[in-house]
Design a protein around this motif. Structure first.
Motif, PDB file in Angstrom:
ATOM      1  N   ALA A   1       0.813  -1.221   0.000  1.00  0.00           N
ATOM      2  CA  ALA A   1       0.000   0.000   0.000  1.00  0.00           C
ATOM      3  C   ALA A   1       0.845   1.269   0.000  1.00  0.00           C
ATOM      4  O   ALA A   1       0.521   2.243  -0.690  1.00  0.00           O
ATOM      5  N   GLY A   2       1.926   1.279   0.774  1.00  0.00           N
ATOM      6  CA  GLY A   2       2.758   2.473   0.847  1.00  0.00           C
ATOM      7  C   GLY A   2       3.381   2.845  -0.489  1.00  0.00           C
ATOM      8  O   GLY A   2       3.711   4.016  -0.722  1.00  0.00           O
ATOM      9  N   LYS A   3       3.523   1.872  -1.383  1.00  0.00           N
ATOM     10  CA  LYS A   3       4.086   2.150  -2.696  1.00  0.00           C
ATOM     11  C   LYS A   3       3.093   2.869  -3.609  1.00  0.00           C
ATOM     12  O   LYS A   3       3.461   3.302  -4.705  1.00  0.00           O
TER      13      LYS A   3
ATOM     14  N   TYR B   1       0.295  15.639   4.676  1.00  0.00           N
ATOM     15  CA  TYR B   1      -0.050  14.782   3.543  1.00  0.00           C
ATOM     16  C   TYR B   1      -1.316  13.983   3.846  1.00  0.00           C
ATOM     17  O   TYR B   1      -1.454  13.395   4.922  1.00  0.00           O
ATOM     18  N   LEU B   2      -2.233  13.938   2.854  1.00  0.00           N
ATOM     19  CA  LEU B   2      -3.518  13.258   3.000  1.00  0.00           C
ATOM     20  C   LEU B   2      -3.712  12.289   1.832  1.00  0.00           C
ATOM     21  O   LEU B   2      -4.337  12.625   0.828  1.00  0.00           O
ATOM     22  N   PRO B   3      -3.206  11.070   1.909  1.00  0.00           N
ATOM     23  CA  PRO B   3      -3.412  10.124   0.811  1.00  0.00           C
ATOM     24  C   PRO B   3      -4.870   9.681   0.733  1.00  0.00           C
ATOM     25  O   PRO B   3      -5.517   9.451   1.756  1.00  0.00           O
TER      26      PRO B   3
ATOM     27  N   MET C   1      -5.969   1.079  -0.380  1.00  0.00           N
ATOM     28  CA  MET C   1      -4.634   1.473   0.078  1.00  0.00           C
ATOM     29  C   MET C   1      -4.591   1.738   1.585  1.00  0.00           C
ATOM     30  O   MET C   1      -3.620   2.289   2.081  1.00  0.00           O
ATOM     31  N   ASN C   2      -5.620   1.341   2.316  1.00  0.00           N
ATOM     32  CA  ASN C   2      -5.656   1.636   3.750  1.00  0.00           C
ATOM     33  C   ASN C   2      -4.944   0.570   4.567  1.00  0.00           C
ATOM     34  O   ASN C   2      -4.348  -0.359   4.032  1.00  0.00           O
ATOM     35  N   GLY C   3      -5.025   0.706   5.899  1.00  0.00           N
ATOM     36  CA  GLY C   3      -4.375  -0.238   6.794  1.00  0.00           C
ATOM     37  C   GLY C   3      -5.184  -1.470   7.100  1.00  0.00           C
ATOM     38  O   GLY C   3      -4.762  -2.301   7.920  1.00  0.00           O
TER      39      GLY C   3
ATOM     40  N   SER D   1     -10.505  -5.333  -0.373  1.00  0.00           N
ATOM     41  CA  SER D   1     -11.047  -3.987  -0.483  1.00  0.00           C
ATOM     42  C   SER D   1     -12.547  -4.063  -0.730  1.00  0.00           C
ATOM     43  O   SER D   1     -13.117  -5.142  -0.962  1.00  0.00           O
ATOM     44  N   SER D   2     -13.192  -2.906  -0.713  1.00  0.00           N
ATOM     45  CA  SER D   2     -14.610  -2.875  -1.043  1.00  0.00           C
ATOM     46  C   SER D   2     -14.835  -3.304  -2.499  1.00  0.00           C
ATOM     47  O   SER D   2     -15.862  -3.914  -2.820  1.00  0.00           O
ATOM     48  N   ALA D   3     -13.877  -3.017  -3.366  1.00  0.00           N
ATOM     49  CA  ALA D   3     -13.986  -3.462  -4.759  1.00  0.00           C
ATOM     50  C   ALA D   3     -13.885  -4.978  -4.846  1.00  0.00           C
ATOM     51  O   ALA D   3     -14.669  -5.635  -5.541  1.00  0.00           O
ATOM     52  N   THR D   4     -12.910  -5.554  -4.139  1.00  0.00           N
ATOM     53  CA  THR D   4     -12.749  -7.005  -4.153  1.00  0.00           C
ATOM     54  C   THR D   4     -13.968  -7.697  -3.553  1.00  0.00           C
ATOM     55  O   THR D   4     -14.458  -8.697  -4.079  1.00  0.00           O
ATOM     56  N   ALA D   5     -14.454  -7.147  -2.444  1.00  0.00           N
ATOM     57  CA  ALA D   5     -15.534  -7.799  -1.711  1.00  0.00           C
ATOM     58  C   ALA D   5     -16.875  -7.675  -2.422  1.00  0.00           C
ATOM     59  O   ALA D   5     -17.599  -8.664  -2.583  1.00  0.00           O
TER      60      ALA D   5
END
Length: 517
Positions: free
Chosen positions: A53-55, A79-81, A92-94, A194-198
Motif C-alpha cells: 500500500a505504501g508504494k 499529507y492526506l493520501p 490502500m488503507n491499513g 477492499s470494497s472493490a474485491t468484496a
C-alpha cells in the motif's frame, strides 16, 4: 456515451461506500446502475499485496492531497493520501476492521442510525473467519481475518501494554472496546479485501451494472431543483451520464463537498466569488471536517525482524506459496483503546503499533529496524473545512483540518504520548526499544506539546463535511433539492471512535435499503 440510455442511479466514487452501494442496488435486475470512478481499475499488484500500500502513495492511484497550512501544527502542510482507483481508499488503507463505539452512533441522534440499527448491517457485510456470533457475521462479502504477519514485535507491544496496566482485548468489535490486542483485518487468505474485491468484482458480470473508470466528475446536472445526472471528463472527452431516479455522491469527505460546491450547493458568497451560479445557499457544505490526529513514537533497534526484511527471497517465497509472513502485514498490526480520565463514556485514545520505521508520513523510506507506535485522538473536538480553491473542477480542494484548534485535543495527545512512552519502557518491549528516534526534548508538557505539533499526521479518517442533520436529512438526501444523496464518511455528524472503513460500508448497506424502499 452522451446519447446513451439513462440509468436509474449514477453513483460517483467507487470507494468503500460506492462499491458496496453499486453491488447492493444492482442485485435487482430491473435497476440500472452506473458507478463512476476517477481512477483506473484495481489491477496494480500493490493494491492486493497488503504491504504494497505504501508504494501507492503519490502515484496516479492517489488523489495526493495535502492540508493547507495547519495553524496549530507549526504551519505545516500534512499529507492526506486518498485512493483514486476502484476500491478507493479501501485499496490502500491499513485494513483494520473496526466499527467504533456504540455511543458514537447513538450520539448522532438521527432516526435509524443508532448502533442497534446499524449492527445488522455490519453483520450482513461480514465474513469473519472466527465464524458467526452475537457480534460477528459470516458469509457476507467482506472478509475479516486474523493477521498473518507473525511479527514478534506485535506480540511484544500487546504484552507491554498489559504490563503497563491495561486490559487485554481479543475483539475490539465485541462486548468492550477498551484494552489492547491484535487487530482483525479486511483480508482474505493473506490478500487485501477492499470494497472493490468484496462487493464490486463479484457483481461485474451483471448486465444492469456499468462501471466507468478514469472519469473525473465535474458537477451534478440539475433540471430545476432536481438532480438529473453528472458531467465529467475522461481525458479531454466530455462525459454526461443521466440518472432517472437519483445521483449519489460517494466521493469521500473531501471530494463530495467539493462536487456539491462545484454544482452550486454550498456557501453562497464563496461560490459567487468564484463565479459559480448558486443553486442552493448551504453554508454547512464542507464544514464540520473531522479526523483522528496521530503521532508515532519510533524506537529503533538491532533486531533484524522489522518489515524491512519483507523483500528478502525467503519471505517473498513465503508469501507466494503460503500467503503468510511480512508481505501480508497491514502495517498497524496491533493497538488498543484507552480512557485517559475517569467518567468518560468511551475511550478517547486509540493506539496503533507497526513493526516498521514510520517517518515522514510514510513517504520516507525506513533506514533502520524499528517499531512505531503512538496515540490518535478519538472524538476530537477540533473542526476543519473543505472549500474550493478554484472553479476549475480539476483543481484540488482547499483542505484545512485545524488539528488542535481545541485545547482539549492537544491535552489528550500529550496524555497519549506519556502512555506510549510508558509502554515503551516495559520489559516485553525492551529488545525493540533501544533508541527513541528524534525524541521529544523532555517529557514536560511544553516539550510533548511541541513534539505533537511537529509530528502530527492524519490517521486517514476524514469525515463530517456533508453531515446528517445539517446538509442531509436522516435518509442521506441533500436538503433543498431532489434526487441527490450523499453516501460516504462525510455524512457522519461526528466521527466514530476507530478506523472508518467498516462504518462507511455499513452506512452504504443501510443506504441501499433506503433506496430500495
Amino acid at each position: 456515451m452522451n446519447d446513451a440510455e439513462p440509468y436509474d442511479y449514477v453513483i460517483v466514487g467507487a470507494g468503500s461506500a460506492g462499491c458496496a452501494l453499486a453491488a447492493r442496488l444492482s442485485e435487482d435486475p430491473d435497476v440500472r446502475v452506473c458507478l463512476v470512478e476517477a481512477g483506473p481499475v484495481d489491477t496494480n499488484e500493490n493494491v492486493h499485496v497488503p504491504l504494497g500500500a505504501g508504494k501507492l502513495f503519490r502515484t496516479r492511484l492517489d488523489w495526493d492531497y495535502d492540508t493547507h497550512d495547519e495553524p496549530f501544527c507549526d504551519g505545516r502542510r500534512i499529507y492526506l493520501p486518498r485512493g483514486r482507483v476502484l476500491g478507493g481508499t479501501s485499496s490502500m488503507n491499513g485494513m483494520v476492521y473496526m466499527r467504533g463505539n456504540p455511543v458514537d452512533y447513538d450520539d448522532w441522534d438521527q432516526p435509524g442510525w443508532t448502533f442497534a440499527d446499524l449492527l445488522p448491517y455490519f453483520l450482513r457485510s461480514e465474513d469473519n473467519e472466527r465464524g458467526p456470533s452475537r457480534y460477528h457475521g459470516s458469509g457476507g462479502p467482506l472478509a475479516v481475518s486474523e493477521g498473518r504477519s507473525g511479527n514478534p514485535m506485535t506480540t511484544a507491544f500487546v504484552a507491554a501494554a498489559v504490563q503497563a496496566g491495561y486490559l487485554a482485548n481479543d475483539d475490539f468489535n465485541g462486548a468492550e472496546q477498551d484494552g489492547f490486542g491484535r487487530y482483525q483485518l479486511t483480508q482474505r487468505d493473506g490478500q487485501r479485501c477492499s470494497s472493490a474485491t468484496a462487493f464490486l468484482h463479484p457483481a461485474l458480470d451483471r448486465p444492469n451494472l456499468t462501471v466507468e473508470t478514469n472519469v473525473q466528475v465535474h458537477r451534478v446536472l440539475f433540471d430545476g431543483g432536481r438532480a438529473g445526472g453528472i458531467a465529467g471528463a475522461r481525458l479531454d472527452d466530455e462525459i454526461v451520464l443521466r440518472a432517472e431516479r437519483e445521483v449519489i455522491l460517494s466521493a469521500g469527505a473531501y471530494n463530495s463537498p467539493q462536487l456539491l460546491m462545484l454544482s452550486g450547493i454550498g456557501p453562497a458568497d464563496d461560490l459567487a466569488a468564484l463565479g459559480i451560479p448558486v443553486l442552493l445557499d448551504q453554508p454547512m457544505v464542507g464544514m464540520n471536517l473531522q479526523d483522528h490526529p496521530a503521532v508515532n513514537l519510533v524506537f529503533t533497534h538491532s533486531q533484524p525482524i522489522s518489515l524491512l526484511v519483507a523483500g528478502e527471497p525467503e519471505y517473498v517465497r513465503q508469501y507466494t506459496e503460503e500467503r503468510r509472513g511480512p508481505l501480508t502485514s497491514n502495517v498497524p498490526e496491533a493497538g488498543g483503546f484507552i480512557r485517559t480520565t475517569p467518567g468518560l463514556a468511551a475511550p478517547d485514545l486509540q493506539f496503533h503499533a507497526s513493526p516498521l520505521m514510520l517517518v515522514g508520513a510514510g513517504l520516507e523510506a525506513p533506514t533502520e529496524h524499528a517499531i512505531s507506535f503512538g496515540p490518535c485522538v478519538l472524538a476530537a473536538r477540533s473542526r476543519g473545512s473543505v472549500s474550493l480553491a478554484s472553479a476549475d473542477p480539476t483543481a484540488k480542494p482547499r483542505i484545512r483540518h485545524n488539528y488542535y484548534a481545541e485545547e482539549d485535543d492537544l491535552r489528550s495527545m500529550v496524555a497519549g504520548l506519556r502512555i506510549g512512552l510508558d509502554i515503551g519502557r516495559q520489559a516485553a518491549l525492551a529488545p525493540y526499544t533501544e533508541s527513541l528516534y528524534l525524541p521529544p526534548d523532555s517529557e514536560s508538557d511544553a516539550d510533548l506539546r511541541a513534539y505533537a505539533r511537529r509530528n502530527t499526521q492524519t490517521l486517514f479518517h476524514p469525515a463530517g463535511t456533508c453531515a446528517m442533520g445539517s446538509v442531509l436529512d436522516a435518509e442521506l438526501r441533500v436538503r433543498g433539492v431532489e434526487g441527490l444523496r450523499v453516501v460516504d464518511a462525510s455524512v457522519m455528524p461526528t466521527l466514530v471512535r476507530g478506523n472508518t472503513n467498516a462504518p462507511i460500508i455499513a452506512i452504504a448497506e443501510r443506504a441501499a435499503d433506503l433506496l430500495k424502499r
